[in-house]
Design an enzyme around this catalytic site. Sequence first.
Site, PDB file in Angstrom:
ATOM      1  N   LYS A  17     -65.589  55.930 -69.821  1.00 39.82           N
ATOM      2  CA  LYS A  17     -66.461  57.507 -69.313  1.00 39.82           C
ATOM      3  C   LYS A  17     -66.876  58.267 -70.539  1.00 39.82           C
ATOM      4  CE  LYS A  17     -68.911  59.924 -65.556  1.00 39.82           C
ATOM      5  NZ  LYS A  17     -68.346  60.581 -64.568  1.00 39.82           N
ATOM      6  N   SER A  57     -72.085  59.504 -60.850  1.00 37.83           N
ATOM      7  CA  SER A  57     -72.509  59.187 -62.282  1.00 37.83           C
ATOM      8  C   SER A  57     -71.699  59.162 -63.178  1.00 37.83           C
ATOM      9  CB  SER A  57     -72.276  60.908 -62.719  1.00 37.83           C
ATOM     10  OG  SER A  57     -70.420  61.418 -62.997  1.00 37.83           O
ATOM     11  N   SER A  98     -69.005  60.151 -57.500  1.00 42.43           N
ATOM     12  CA  SER A  98     -68.917  59.346 -58.721  1.00 42.43           C
ATOM     13  C   SER A  98     -68.352  58.637 -58.963  1.00 42.43           C
ATOM     14  CB  SER A  98     -69.317  60.613 -60.006  1.00 42.43           C
ATOM     15  OG  SER A  98     -69.798  61.565 -59.894  1.00 42.43           O
TER      16      SER A  98
HETATM   17  N1  GLN Z   1     -73.120  62.682 -56.935  1.00 37.86           N
HETATM   18  C1  GLN Z   1     -72.592  64.453 -57.203  1.00 37.86           C
HETATM   19  C2  GLN Z   1     -73.569  65.717 -57.685  1.00 37.86           C
HETATM   20  O1  GLN Z   1     -74.482  64.840 -58.811  1.00 37.86           O
HETATM   21  C3  GLN Z   1     -71.354  63.948 -57.659  1.00 37.86           C
HETATM   22  C4  GLN Z   1     -71.378  64.127 -58.592  1.00 37.86           C
HETATM   23  C5  GLN Z   1     -69.554  63.934 -59.334  1.00 37.86           C
HETATM   24  O2  GLN Z   1     -68.652  63.106 -59.053  1.00 37.86           O
HETATM   25  N2  GLN Z   1     -69.270  63.312 -60.555  1.00 37.86           N
HETATM   26  O3  GLN Z   1     -72.750  66.710 -57.345  1.00 37.86           O
END
Ligand code: GLN
Length: 501
Positions: A81, A156, A180
């Site tokens: 990532k 994400s 994410s």
């Molecule tokens: N979807 C969640 C957010 O928008 C989690 C994001 C993440 O785990 N990096 O904060």
Amino acid sequence: MNSELTRLSAAEQAAKLAAGEFSSRELTQAHLERIDALEPAVGAYLNVDHDGALAAADAVDTARKEGAALPELAGVPVAVKDLCCTRGQVTTAASKILEGWVPPYDATLVANIRANQMPILGKTNLDEFAMGGSTEHSAFHRTANPWDLERIPGGSSGGSAAALAAYEAPLAVGTDTGGSIRQPAAVTGTVGVKPTYGTVSRFGVIAMASSLDTPGPMARNVLDTALLHDVMASYDPLDSTSLSDAPRGMADVVRAAQAGMDLKALRVGVISQLDGGEGYQEGVVESFHQALTLLENAGATIKTVDLPHLEYALDAYYLIMPAEVSSNLARYDGMRYGLRVEPKEGPVTAERVMAATRGAGFGDEVKRRIILGTHVLSAGYYDAYYGSALKVRTLVQRDFDAAFADVDILVSPTSPITAYRFGEKDDPLTMYKLDVTTIPANLAGIPGMSLPSGLSEGLPVGFQILAPQRKDDRLYRVGAVLEALVNERVGGALLERAPQL
Ligand code: GLN
């Protein structure tokens, strides 16, 4: 031959490399060719490192020829990532503010991957600074879900999930601050694990919300996920929240995935607050219950468990997370590294450079969270918002402690819905609400896995397993058995049902 190599699991790739059936160069080349062919449609990567990956592959091949003792995954390629720093290779967090930035050091987890001699194929796409659940918030381009190119791959870590589902990588690194890793795994029919907080180093992983950020492994099956987990996890003095007694526990994940368990000894708690209701897709709940039936038929005891404070977990997260975001992102000031934009006219003061840089460099979702975070931390609001959220966090942690006194694992659907179409959830609150199922684990620091439970309207559904802190091996023990039961029910690995790209 070559496209067949990319269909193998990481464990099979490792075994065949060791047996000399093909070289790491051939294996890495096969993935790079697949990437080159599919990326125009999928867009899983932000950058691909053809030369670096092949050089790493050649080094492994040479070492193997010379009879060196090699780590198990030596020569097996991996995608990382683009939130993780890679020395000498552009790292952007999918933000314009870091466009073209080349880190002078490796994240510890990247160093661990290199020490295991795994070629890094490239850096995968994400929502800017990992803020989002669809990868639509990348500053550079969107990533498509290989199951349906008009739908989101989750986020994400959507680039990592899409790379796996499109067979553009056998293994991928993700990060999970509020879901994410688990949610993109769920909506792409892959497997993802958020380890116990503090067991995989955050050093060199660009910070979003430090008390929640958890890097972890993603793959196409449970055993492969364990293999990468084992490589990533380490005690790291460079990360002040790294658990010094973790590595011993972590080495168990591979053995756990291989051994599975007798489900007659397993007590499963279904989290009543996350078992369907408003906002849940019917097919998701149905698939979740089918998986529960599989566990029950194999001898597991299933009961419903109440975690009363989960009702407030989402609200607490959307206060704590932006508070930490606003502090972590203050370093992007146009002075030290990354983008620098000077005001178009008027004096070039520090404050005006910061304003121009951040105005141009951050996307809307990032700005929204910084503003929210500075607000909840401001004098006069701190106790009402941030202070209350921290109290809720403690109550959520206590709920988990109480629940785990009675059951070995807790389960729920990973996401209330399957992959949606691009643009379908562009109102932020609608998007935030979809995190209800994954966020509690981050607040409590406990480990969680998502693995496929079946399909709903032709799209993959994820089943979430949660375990107490440091009991990551339990996820793999149960996950390996459930994976086999699901595969038996659907007649093969779920991912094989995906349309062929
Ligand atoms: N979807 C969640 C957010 O928008 C989690 C994001 C993440 O785990 N990096 O904060």
